[in-house]
Write an enzyme that holds these catalytic residues in place. Structure first.
Site, mmCIF file in Angstrom:
data_model
loop_
_atom_site.group_PDB
_atom_site.id
_atom_site.type_symbol
_atom_site.label_atom_id
_atom_site.label_comp_id
_atom_site.label_asym_id
_atom_site.label_seq_id
_atom_site.Cartn_x
_atom_site.Cartn_y
_atom_site.Cartn_z
ATOM 1 N N CYS A 95 0.837 -1.204 0.000
ATOM 2 C CA CYS A 95 0.000 0.000 0.000
ATOM 3 C C CYS A 95 0.868 1.248 0.000
ATOM 4 O O CYS A 95 1.795 1.374 0.801
ATOM 5 C CB CYS A 95 -0.877 -0.017 1.246
ATOM 6 S SG CYS A 95 -1.752 1.510 1.514
ATOM 7 N N CYS A 104 -2.738 -0.130 9.160
ATOM 8 C CA CYS A 104 -1.996 -1.402 9.181
ATOM 9 C C CYS A 104 -0.657 -1.148 9.864
ATOM 10 O O CYS A 104 -0.108 -0.052 9.764
ATOM 11 C CB CYS A 104 -1.719 -1.894 7.770
ATOM 12 S SG CYS A 104 -3.180 -2.320 6.820
ATOM 13 N N GLN A 302 -18.438 -9.400 12.795
ATOM 14 C CA GLN A 302 -17.008 -9.640 12.545
ATOM 15 C C GLN A 302 -16.615 -9.137 11.162
ATOM 16 O O GLN A 302 -17.361 -9.328 10.206
ATOM 17 C CB GLN A 302 -16.688 -11.133 12.655
ATOM 18 C CG GLN A 302 -16.880 -11.711 14.055
ATOM 19 C CD GLN A 302 -15.766 -11.336 15.015
ATOM 20 O OE1 GLN A 302 -14.824 -10.638 14.660
ATOM 21 N NE2 GLN A 302 -15.885 -11.783 16.250
ATOM 22 N N TYR A 331 -21.945 -11.533 25.374
ATOM 23 C CA TYR A 331 -21.453 -10.568 24.393
ATOM 24 C C TYR A 331 -21.802 -11.121 23.002
ATOM 25 O O TYR A 331 -20.954 -11.313 22.148
ATOM 26 C CB TYR A 331 -19.937 -10.361 24.526
ATOM 27 C CG TYR A 331 -19.471 -10.096 25.950
ATOM 28 C CD1 TYR A 331 -19.444 -8.799 26.452
ATOM 29 C CD2 TYR A 331 -19.070 -11.143 26.791
ATOM 30 C CE1 TYR A 331 -19.018 -8.543 27.760
ATOM 31 C CE2 TYR A 331 -18.655 -10.898 28.095
ATOM 32 C CZ TYR A 331 -18.630 -9.602 28.569
ATOM 33 O OH TYR A 331 -18.209 -9.365 29.856
ATOM 34 N N GLU A 352 -26.388 -9.318 25.370
ATOM 35 C CA GLU A 352 -25.669 -8.324 24.583
ATOM 36 C C GLU A 352 -26.150 -6.926 24.982
ATOM 37 O O GLU A 352 -27.334 -6.726 25.235
ATOM 38 C CB GLU A 352 -25.949 -8.609 23.085
ATOM 39 C CG GLU A 352 -25.709 -7.479 22.116
ATOM 40 C CD GLU A 352 -24.264 -7.041 22.020
ATOM 41 O OE1 GLU A 352 -23.354 -7.894 21.965
ATOM 42 O OE2 GLU A 352 -24.036 -5.809 21.989
ATOM 43 N N CYS A 427 -10.411 -10.711 21.009
ATOM 44 C CA CYS A 427 -9.582 -10.041 19.998
ATOM 45 C C CYS A 427 -8.427 -9.313 20.669
ATOM 46 O O CYS A 427 -7.721 -8.551 20.020
ATOM 47 C CB CYS A 427 -10.427 -9.084 19.161
ATOM 48 S SG CYS A 427 -11.212 -7.817 20.146
HETATM 49 N N1 SAH Z 1 -19.998 -12.651 19.644
HETATM 50 C C1 SAH Z 1 -20.335 -11.619 18.698
HETATM 51 C C2 SAH Z 1 -19.931 -10.213 19.155
HETATM 52 C C3 SAH Z 1 -18.559 -10.041 19.716
HETATM 53 S S1 SAH Z 1 -17.989 -8.372 19.829
HETATM 54 C C4 SAH Z 1 -19.749 -11.933 17.334
HETATM 55 O O1 SAH Z 1 -18.888 -12.790 17.197
HETATM 56 O O2 SAH Z 1 -20.153 -11.284 16.374
HETATM 57 C C5 SAH Z 1 -18.358 -7.931 21.455
HETATM 58 C C6 SAH Z 1 -19.805 -7.578 21.681
HETATM 59 O O3 SAH Z 1 -19.928 -7.232 23.063
HETATM 60 C C7 SAH Z 1 -20.341 -6.385 20.898
HETATM 61 O O4 SAH Z 1 -21.507 -6.755 20.212
HETATM 62 C C8 SAH Z 1 -20.649 -5.341 21.978
HETATM 63 O O5 SAH Z 1 -21.804 -4.556 21.671
HETATM 64 C C9 SAH Z 1 -20.904 -6.214 23.189
HETATM 65 N N2 SAH Z 1 -20.689 -5.605 24.512
HETATM 66 C C10 SAH Z 1 -19.790 -4.661 24.878
HETATM 67 N N3 SAH Z 1 -19.853 -4.444 26.192
HETATM 68 C C11 SAH Z 1 -20.804 -5.279 26.696
HETATM 69 C C12 SAH Z 1 -21.325 -5.525 27.999
HETATM 70 N N4 SAH Z 1 -20.868 -4.860 29.045
HETATM 71 N N5 SAH Z 1 -22.282 -6.456 28.130
HETATM 72 C C13 SAH Z 1 -22.764 -7.150 27.066
HETATM 73 N N6 SAH Z 1 -22.310 -6.953 25.813
HETATM 74 C C14 SAH Z 1 -21.346 -6.031 25.624
#
Ligand code: SAH
Length: 476
Positions: A95, A104, A302, A331, A352, A427
């Site tokens: 890039c 990046c 994701q 989450y 969530e 992550c």
């Molecule tokens: N498991 C899902 C999302 C993972 S990302 C996937 O794989 O797509 C993390 C997620 O946690 C996000 O959707 C975010 O909105 C949520 N989040 C952040 N803080 C939180 C909390 N205190 N309680 C519940 N969810 C939360």
């Protein structure tokens, strides 16, 4: 002396710098020659400077380099001037914006060296917990991002352009194409840039807080080919709205839906609360692991669909569900893991925080005809405290928290609920290690660790960890 386990955090401050020391000093800047002893979690090459370890962007292990260091008390900022002895794994970044952009951090490394670095990093961090499997890397690690954010700015005599914020700053670097983004989004962005000039849309100015157009967000469905465009603006009144949208759709009939998100706040958070659908249904769908998912603008999804399937498959394989289990997916976002796991479980409960994501999750259960999954909106920690009071036990917990990791409320309630196994997806291996320390002190044992490269060219890495209840409450 190089520490055997490469645990840089614990490096003693008394160690002498390995570099040959300062060669020149100019107004608070110092130039030093130094050898890179490893790569930090943020992808920076580490050198010893005075009593500290300093991260140098774009430097690789074993390389000798000339580095400029500016210091503000204990805080050192390093810039690579030239590499004297190059690593065999160094390549020319693909890039042209790489050294300015900051989006990046590893493009100067071969794909193999990047994957190896991430694997070793996870190995180093997870050393107290056991064996780390070989990283699942991506075969073609480009054009993978299904979501792009672009900020608007003006250049020259007021020409509107868009780009990416330079790392740790509020200045936008104009970027016309990005090698990790979906190509279709780049093309749409190019048209939007041109149209913003033709329609004379006023770019938002962070200092004066005047202007209309802040960002554009584009989401592309990997298998569905559906595309969503979100204009982040400061006002509900979109100048020449109908004409603008009609022209955009005519030029890009591949766009399924257009929204505007109103964000008037002086904040670095891109999306505001309020949104309005300008065209189409206001959401797109995509397919993952054989299921269909509705995704709204504000929901988390994701960003690398190819690697996400591999990640979810690994998580489900680790859980090895038999069909009679009660499972919590904490989450849970738009319900991806919940719904994939529901096929092999008696009951899945997702929790969530984001309201839109929870609505998506409920719809997603319906779209896929899944009846044994329920979703709750709230803080995962609070929710788990309630579950721990109401229920005796839970069989399996999936948890996939944001980068900051989980919290005491959540973790202590998990321990109370005493699931047979916990599948922890993260992550950020640094916060994951912190949470693993807690769980392994409270009667859990790490059984499997799998890093997945979800974000090639950047320092980020995803890790799935399987924890099981240990018979003895032995500490690691
Ligand atoms: N498991 C899902 C999302 C993972 S990302 C996937 O794989 O797509 C993390 C997620 O946690 C996000 O959707 C975010 O909105 C949520 N989040 C952040 N803080 C939180 C909390 N205190 N309680 C519940 N969810 C939360």
């Amino acid at each position: 002396m190089r520490r055997k386990n490469n645990n840089f955090d614990k490096y003693k401050k008394t160690n002498k710098p390995k570099g040959r020391g300062p060669s020149k000093s100019v107004k608070g800047f110092e130039k030093v020659k130094a050898t890179c002893i490893g790569i930090s979690e943020e992808g920076k090459g580490l050198i010893r400077y005075k009593e500290d370890l300093v991260g140098v962007p774009h430097l690789m292990t074993g390389e000798e380099a000339l580095i400029e260091i500016s210091s503000n008390g204990k805080f050192h900022n390093a810039k690579l001037i030239s590499v004297i002895k190059k690593s065999e794994d160094r390549i020319k970044p693909k890039c042209k914006y790489y050294y300015d952009c900051g989006g990046c951090q590893l493009q100067h490394m071969t794909d193999e060296a990047q994957a190896k670095h991430k694997e070793e990093m996870v190995r180093r961090l997870m050393k107290p917990f056991g064996k780390v499997d070989e990283i699942i890397s991506m075969k073609t690690p480009y054009e993978y991002r299904n979501k792009i954010h672009s900020a608007f700015t003006t250049v020259g005599k007021g020409e509107v352009t868009s780009g990416i914020y330079k790392e740790n700053t509020h200045s936008v670097i104009p970027v016309e194409n990005c090698i990790i983004q979906d190509k279709r989004a780049d093309e749409i962005l190019k048209t939007i840039r041109k149209m913003a000039n033709v329609y004379r849309l006023k770019v938002y100015n962070e200092k004066t807080r005047n202007g209309f157009l802040r960002h554009v967000l584009i989401r592309t469905g990997f298998t569905s080919n559906q595309i969503m465009v979100v204009f982040v603006v400061t006002d509900k009144v979109f100048p020449a709205k109908s004409k603008f949208i009609k022209e955009l759709i005519t030029k890009h009939p591949e766009i399924n839906t257009v929204l505007m998100n109103i964000n008037r706040r002086a904040t670095s958070i891109v999306l505001g609360e309020e949104e309005k659908v300008l065209y189409g249904k206001g959401a797109i769908q995509d397919t993952l692991c054989g299921l269909t998912f509705k995704i709204s603008a504000k929901s988390f999804y994701q960003i690398n669909p190819v690697q996400t399937e591999k990640l979810y498959n690994k998580a489900v394989e680790y859980a090895n569900l038999k069909g009679d289990e009660t499972v919590i997916d904490a989450y849970s976002g738009i319900g991806t893991i919940s719904l994939i796991a529901s096929k092999n479980a008696k009951e899945v409960i997702g929790v969530e925080l984001n309201k839109d994501a929870v609505k998506n999750a409920i719809t997603n259960a319906k779209i896929n005809n899944i009846r044994n999954a329920r979703f709750y909106q709230g803080d995962a920690g609070e929710f788990m405290v309630g579950v721990a009071k109401e229920r005796g036990t839970i069989d399996t917990v999936f948890m996939d928290p944001p980068r900051s990791g989980s919290d005491d409320k959540f973790l202590s309630s998990v321990v109370k609920l005493s699931p047979k196994q916990i599948i922890y997806i993260s992550c950020n291996p640094v916060t994951q290690v912190r949470d693993l320390k807690y769980l392994t002190k409270k009667g859990y044992r790490v059984e499997k660790i799998q890093p997945v490269d979800m974000f090639p060219q950047t320092f980020h890495v995803e890790t799935v960890v399987k924890l099981v209840k240990s018979k003895s409450k032995k500490r690691y």
